[in-house]
Scaffold this motif. Structure first.
Motif, PDB file in Angstrom:
ATOM      1  N   ASP A 147       4.491   4.457  15.611  1.00  0.00           N
ATOM      2  CA  ASP A 147       5.210   4.280  14.363  1.00  0.00           C
ATOM      3  C   ASP A 147       5.235   2.789  14.000  1.00  0.00           C
ATOM      4  O   ASP A 147       5.704   1.964  14.764  1.00  0.00           O
ATOM      5  CB  ASP A 147       6.635   4.809  14.537  1.00  0.00           C
ATOM      6  CG  ASP A 147       7.527   4.564  13.334  1.00  0.00           C
ATOM      7  OD1 ASP A 147       7.026   4.150  12.274  1.00  0.00           O
ATOM      8  OD2 ASP A 147       8.744   4.800  13.452  1.00  0.00           O
ATOM      9  N   GLY A 148       4.678   2.440  12.848  1.00  0.00           N
ATOM     10  CA  GLY A 148       4.690   1.054  12.379  1.00  0.00           C
ATOM     11  C   GLY A 148       3.737   0.109  13.078  1.00  0.00           C
ATOM     12  O   GLY A 148       3.776  -1.098  12.853  1.00  0.00           O
TER      13      GLY A 148
ATOM     14  N   GLU B 298       0.108  -1.520   8.548  1.00  0.00           N
ATOM     15  CA  GLU B 298       0.920  -0.702   9.446  1.00  0.00           C
ATOM     16  C   GLU B 298       0.592   0.772   9.309  1.00  0.00           C
ATOM     17  O   GLU B 298       0.359   1.264   8.200  1.00  0.00           O
ATOM     18  CB  GLU B 298       2.411  -0.895   9.132  1.00  0.00           C
ATOM     19  CG  GLU B 298       2.965  -2.195   9.612  1.00  0.00           C
ATOM     20  CD  GLU B 298       4.475  -2.270   9.446  1.00  0.00           C
ATOM     21  OE1 GLU B 298       5.132  -1.228   9.229  1.00  0.00           O
ATOM     22  OE2 GLU B 298       4.999  -3.389   9.551  1.00  0.00           O
ATOM     23  N   LEU B 299       0.628   1.454  10.447  1.00  0.00           N
ATOM     24  CA  LEU B 299       0.509   2.911  10.446  1.00  0.00           C
ATOM     25  C   LEU B 299       1.851   3.494  10.041  1.00  0.00           C
ATOM     26  O   LEU B 299       2.894   2.853  10.197  1.00  0.00           O
ATOM     27  CB  LEU B 299       0.097   3.410  11.833  1.00  0.00           C
ATOM     28  CG  LEU B 299      -1.274   2.923  12.321  1.00  0.00           C
ATOM     29  CD1 LEU B 299      -1.524   3.403  13.743  1.00  0.00           C
ATOM     30  CD2 LEU B 299      -2.384   3.386  11.396  1.00  0.00           C
ATOM     31  N   ASP B 300       1.855   4.712   9.528  1.00  0.00           N
ATOM     32  CA  ASP B 300       3.101   5.339   9.087  1.00  0.00           C
ATOM     33  C   ASP B 300       3.947   5.809  10.266  1.00  0.00           C
ATOM     34  O   ASP B 300       3.603   5.582  11.428  1.00  0.00           O
ATOM     35  CB  ASP B 300       2.799   6.483   8.105  1.00  0.00           C
ATOM     36  CG  ASP B 300       2.069   7.648   8.753  1.00  0.00           C
ATOM     37  OD1 ASP B 300       2.037   7.766   9.991  1.00  0.00           O
ATOM     38  OD2 ASP B 300       1.512   8.477   7.991  1.00  0.00           O
ATOM     39  N   GLY B 301       5.042   6.483   9.964  1.00  0.00           N
ATOM     40  CA  GLY B 301       5.975   6.948  10.991  1.00  0.00           C
ATOM     41  C   GLY B 301       5.378   7.927  11.980  1.00  0.00           C
ATOM     42  O   GLY B 301       5.898   8.124  13.071  1.00  0.00           O
ATOM     43  N   SER B 302       4.261   8.547  11.617  1.00  0.00           N
ATOM     44  CA  SER B 302       3.567   9.472  12.521  1.00  0.00           C
ATOM     45  C   SER B 302       2.469   8.773  13.312  1.00  0.00           C
ATOM     46  O   SER B 302       1.732   9.429  14.044  1.00  0.00           O
ATOM     47  CB  SER B 302       2.936  10.613  11.725  1.00  0.00           C
ATOM     48  OG  SER B 302       3.899  11.293  10.978  1.00  0.00           O
TER      49      SER B 302
ATOM     50  N   GLU C  40      -0.125   7.304  11.895  1.00  0.00           N
ATOM     51  CA  GLU C  40      -1.376   7.607  11.201  1.00  0.00           C
ATOM     52  C   GLU C  40      -1.555   6.698  10.000  1.00  0.00           C
ATOM     53  O   GLU C  40      -0.602   6.104   9.496  1.00  0.00           O
ATOM     54  CB  GLU C  40      -1.383   9.063  10.740  1.00  0.00           C
ATOM     55  CG  GLU C  40      -1.352  10.041  11.884  1.00  0.00           C
ATOM     56  CD  GLU C  40      -1.359  11.494  11.433  1.00  0.00           C
ATOM     57  OE1 GLU C  40      -1.232  11.762  10.217  1.00  0.00           O
ATOM     58  OE2 GLU C  40      -1.491  12.362  12.299  1.00  0.00           O
ATOM     59  N   GLY C  41      -2.785   6.609   9.536  1.00  0.00           N
ATOM     60  CA  GLY C  41      -3.102   5.835   8.342  1.00  0.00           C
ATOM     61  C   GLY C  41      -4.515   6.149   7.914  1.00  0.00           C
ATOM     62  O   GLY C  41      -5.275   6.802   8.636  1.00  0.00           O
TER      63      GLY C  41
END
Length: 186
Positions: A110-111, A145-149, A151-152
């Motif tokens: 996350d992040g 940043e990747l999202d809360g899961s 992922e991006g």
């Protein structure tokens, strides 16, 4: 007979010493402290990247022979981007579907901050190729940043350069792949 008695005594002394050693040793082993230690491990899937939408410049209609210079076709690195000619490339007509490429990153935290790395240039055929691409990503090579899961996604576009002075043998389908690399510790 005295020698026989002395030999017996020596044997008895040696046997007694050996028995005493064994008893003393077994007592030392019996008093050794012991404990169990737990051993643990967690397997976690590594960060992955899947590129499931190709960067596609579509069909490019170009005259045979000397055009006076190279021509450039560009696709922006965005969701709905399509091929377009760059100023001064009036020798190229576009036909067919075109689209930017898309890659999806998963398995991060996350992040988590990551960065995409692309090659500077890719030829669309080994050796002499009339086509080369300078790829670019929608994050413009910057950290994101990747999202809360964890992922991006990233879109891949670029500039396709069509060399001058094409011969009839240059007119064919071209396909290659480029390596999209994720730096998970930028």
């Amino acid at each position: 007979m005295m020698e026989w008695t002395k030999m017996k005594q020596r044997r008895l002394i040696i046997a007694g010493s050996a028995a005493a050693f064994v008893l003393a040793s077994s007592n030392a082993w019996a008093d050794t402290p012991r404990a169990d230690l737990d051993v643990k491990a967690t397997l976690t899937a590594a960060m992955t990247i899947e590129c499931n939408r190709a960067l596609n410049f579509g069909e490019l209609i170009v005259p045979v022979g000397d055009r006076g210079s190279v021509d450039v076709v560009q696709i922006e690195a965005g969701e709905d981007a399509k091929a377009e000619t760059v100023d001064g490339s009036e020798n190229v007509s576009l036909a067919g579907d075109s689209q930017s490429g898309k890659c999806t990153i998963s398995g991060g935290d996350d992040g988590q901050k990551i960065k995409i790395a692309l090659p500077d240039e890719v030829k669309l055929k080994e050796g002499e190729s009339p086509l080369s691409v300078a790829p670019e990503d929608s994050k413009e090579g910057e950290k994101f940043e990747l999202d809360g899961s964890g992922e991006g996604s990233v879109h891949i576009g670029g500039e396709l350069e069509i060399s001058n002075d094409l011969s009839s043998g240059d007119f064919q389908d071209y396909e290659t792949s480029l390596t999209v690399e994720v730096n998970d510790d930028p």
